[in-house]
Design a protein around this motif. Structure first.
Motif, mmCIF file in Angstrom:
data_model
loop_
_atom_site.group_PDB
_atom_site.id
_atom_site.type_symbol
_atom_site.label_atom_id
_atom_site.label_comp_id
_atom_site.label_asym_id
_atom_site.label_seq_id
_atom_site.Cartn_x
_atom_site.Cartn_y
_atom_site.Cartn_z
ATOM 1 N N UNK A 72 106.995 110.267 29.442
ATOM 2 C CA UNK A 72 108.439 110.301 29.371
ATOM 3 C C UNK A 72 108.991 110.229 30.797
ATOM 4 N N UNK A 73 110.256 109.838 30.953
ATOM 5 C CA UNK A 73 110.835 109.779 32.298
ATOM 6 C C UNK A 73 110.707 111.093 33.075
ATOM 7 N N UNK A 74 110.858 112.202 32.364
ATOM 8 C CA UNK A 74 110.757 113.513 33.003
ATOM 9 C C UNK A 74 109.389 113.713 33.647
ATOM 10 N N UNK A 75 108.321 113.243 32.968
ATOM 11 C CA UNK A 75 106.979 113.397 33.511
ATOM 12 C C UNK A 75 106.828 112.591 34.802
ATOM 13 N N UNK A 76 107.307 111.341 34.762
ATOM 14 C CA UNK A 76 107.178 110.485 35.939
ATOM 15 C C UNK A 76 107.978 111.037 37.121
ATOM 16 N N UNK A 77 109.106 111.657 36.825
ATOM 17 C CA UNK A 77 109.894 112.288 37.885
ATOM 18 C C UNK A 77 109.103 113.420 38.527
ATOM 19 N N UNK B 64 111.994 93.969 40.655
ATOM 20 C CA UNK B 64 112.624 94.865 41.626
ATOM 21 C C UNK B 64 113.925 95.475 41.114
ATOM 22 N N UNK B 65 114.625 94.763 40.245
ATOM 23 C CA UNK B 65 115.932 95.211 39.793
ATOM 24 C C UNK B 65 115.837 96.467 38.928
ATOM 25 N N UNK B 66 116.846 97.314 39.035
ATOM 26 C CA UNK B 66 116.865 98.576 38.289
ATOM 27 C C UNK B 66 116.860 98.355 36.778
ATOM 28 N N UNK B 67 117.359 97.207 36.325
ATOM 29 C CA UNK B 67 117.453 96.938 34.887
ATOM 30 C C UNK B 67 116.167 96.369 34.308
ATOM 31 N N UNK B 68 115.168 96.085 35.154
ATOM 32 C CA UNK B 68 113.937 95.455 34.688
ATOM 33 C C UNK B 68 113.005 96.472 34.014
ATOM 34 N N UNK B 69 112.105 95.955 33.172
ATOM 35 C CA UNK B 69 111.090 96.801 32.570
ATOM 36 C C UNK B 69 111.469 97.297 31.194
ATOM 37 N N UNK B 70 110.590 98.125 30.648
ATOM 38 C CA UNK B 70 110.836 98.698 29.326
ATOM 39 C C UNK B 70 111.770 99.904 29.430
ATOM 40 N N UNK B 71 112.026 100.534 28.304
ATOM 41 C CA UNK B 71 112.964 101.658 28.282
ATOM 42 C C UNK B 71 112.515 102.794 29.196
ATOM 43 N N UNK C 159 110.759 102.574 31.977
ATOM 44 C CA UNK C 159 110.979 102.205 33.369
ATOM 45 C C UNK C 159 112.452 102.318 33.753
ATOM 46 N N UNK C 160 113.336 101.841 32.893
ATOM 47 C CA UNK C 160 114.776 101.867 33.205
ATOM 48 C C UNK C 160 115.278 103.302 33.301
ATOM 49 N N UNK C 161 114.891 104.149 32.348
ATOM 50 C CA UNK C 161 115.350 105.540 32.356
ATOM 51 C C UNK C 161 114.739 106.324 33.517
ATOM 52 N N UNK C 162 113.476 106.033 33.838
ATOM 53 C CA UNK C 162 112.834 106.722 34.956
ATOM 54 C C UNK C 162 113.473 106.324 36.276
ATOM 55 N N UNK C 163 113.792 105.052 36.429
ATOM 56 C CA UNK C 163 114.447 104.563 37.654
ATOM 57 C C UNK C 163 115.701 105.366 37.941
ATOM 58 N N UNK C 164 116.484 105.612 36.915
ATOM 59 C CA UNK C 164 117.721 106.370 37.097
ATOM 60 C C UNK C 164 117.438 107.804 37.534
ATOM 61 N N UNK C 165 116.438 108.432 36.898
ATOM 62 C CA UNK C 165 116.088 109.812 37.257
ATOM 63 C C UNK C 165 115.616 109.904 38.717
ATOM 64 N N UNK C 166 114.794 108.961 39.120
ATOM 65 C CA UNK C 166 114.272 109.001 40.482
ATOM 66 C C UNK C 166 115.384 108.767 41.499
ATOM 67 N N UNK C 167 116.301 107.887 41.177
ATOM 68 C CA UNK C 167 117.433 107.635 42.071
ATOM 69 C C UNK C 167 118.282 108.882 42.274
#
Length: 343
Positions: free
Chosen positions: A154-159, A187-194, A196-204
């Protein structure tokens, strides 16, 4: 523990070359790294291996019964064999008789034993296995996590992986301000599966790390990133591929070096360069991966590990202990609210 000298419990029965190569690597580590080692396993086999070495340092042997075989399911194997070497080694850390565990045995069993015996650090939902790979920049490496502990994330785990990886990179690998990347297909924030997109936002949005964006496959070994996070499925594929590339490079180099007298002379002249090349691309030089997120230091080495790799795995364990990696992770990770579905 009273002494600042690290005490490392070694699963002497784990791996393809146990116990002979495990013992050899442990003895070298004890002699060169100013540590104490506890060899966990079958006393008779360990003592037979010790007879092949002359060492002025005494070694403590801790008896165990059996090991978790590679074909066994980790959890059921650990329950059927409570005195297996990996269980006993983890218990030594739990009982404060050792500061870390190193095992080249069943990686799934080592991870499960770490969770069952040591538990998770507060605020960590899932532990991750981190592996260090070389980059095209001579003085830089990259930490990849997770490389096999969590197939589904889940995005939380990757964070959390990103925070733990940043701490390890800073205090063990010596990177002042680790640059974090997310493995993705663009490279774009919108790329990847769900995920990847949700994790990108959390990391940012996380102020504890320096997140510089997505890392495509071609970026992994570029030296641009110090830490790259991903789920354990992609990470394990990436790790095994990188190891194979290193082996192929060494084999091609060996085959392409000129033969005969001229080749021998050239090889002698190139020997220092070839040695450095091997150190950069040979996975044995990196020892293994640190299981980050459990309440104890645990290094999971390759099943094919021989003495040099075991030595390096013990070195990693010592560095994690000396640099108080667990304490730093615990102090930085804050317990968040219960995850919503998908987080």
């Amino acid at each position: 523990m009273a002494s600042n000298r690290a005490r490392i419990a070694i699963d002497a029965m784990g791996g393809d070359h146990a116990p002979a190569e495990i013992v050899a690597g442990a003895l070298r580590a004890q002699a060169e790294l100013d540590i104490d080692v506890l060899l966990v396993g079958d006393r008779e086999q360990i003592e037979a291996s010790l007879k092949h070495h002359t060492s002025s340092h005494s070694v403590e042997i801790v008896d165990s019964e059996g090991t978790i075989e590679m074909h066994e399911e980790p959890l059921s194997g650990l329950r059927r064999k409570p005195k297996a070497s990996i269980n006993v080694a983890m218990d030594l850390v739990k009982q404060n008789r050792a500061d870390a565990v190193v095992s080249a045995g069943h990686s799934g069993a080592a991870m499960a034993a770490g969770l069952l015996r040591l538990g998770r650090l507060r605020g960590i939902d899932r532990p991750a296995i981190g592996a260090v790979l070389p980059t095209i920049m001579a003085s830089k490496s990259v930490l990849i996590l997770d490389v096999g502990a969590n197939v589904d994330c889940r995005p939380k785990y990757l964070e959390q992986f990103a925070v733990m990886g940043a701490i390890y990179s800073q205090y063990v690998l010596g990177v002042e301000d680790p640059k974090i990347g997310l493995l993705n297909i663009g490279e774009e924030a919108c790329k990847g599966n769900d995920l990847a997109v949700r994790t990108h936002q959390k990391l940012q949005e996380n102020p504890q790390i320096t997140f510089i964006g997505n890392a495509e496959g071609r970026d992994v070994l570029s030296g641009r990133f110090d830490v790259i996070v991903c789920d354990g499925f992609a990470g394990n594929v990436l790790l095994k591929f990188a190891e194979a590339v290193g082996e192929v490079m060494l084999q091609i180099l060996k085959e392409e070096l000129p033969q005969g007298i001229r080749g021998q002379m050239g090889t002698v002249l190139l020997k220092p360069n070839l040695k450095r090349l091997k150190q950069r691309v040979d996975h044995a030089e990196h020892g293994g991966g640190l299981l980050l997120g459990v309440d104890g230091i645990c290094i999971i080495s390759h099943g094919s590990s021989q003495a040099p790799s075991i030595f390096n795995a013990i070195r990693i364990a010592k560095e994690a202990f000396d640099n108080k990696v667990l304490e730093r992770i615990q102090s930085r990770i804050t317990t968040t609210a219960p995850a919503t579905d998908g987080d």
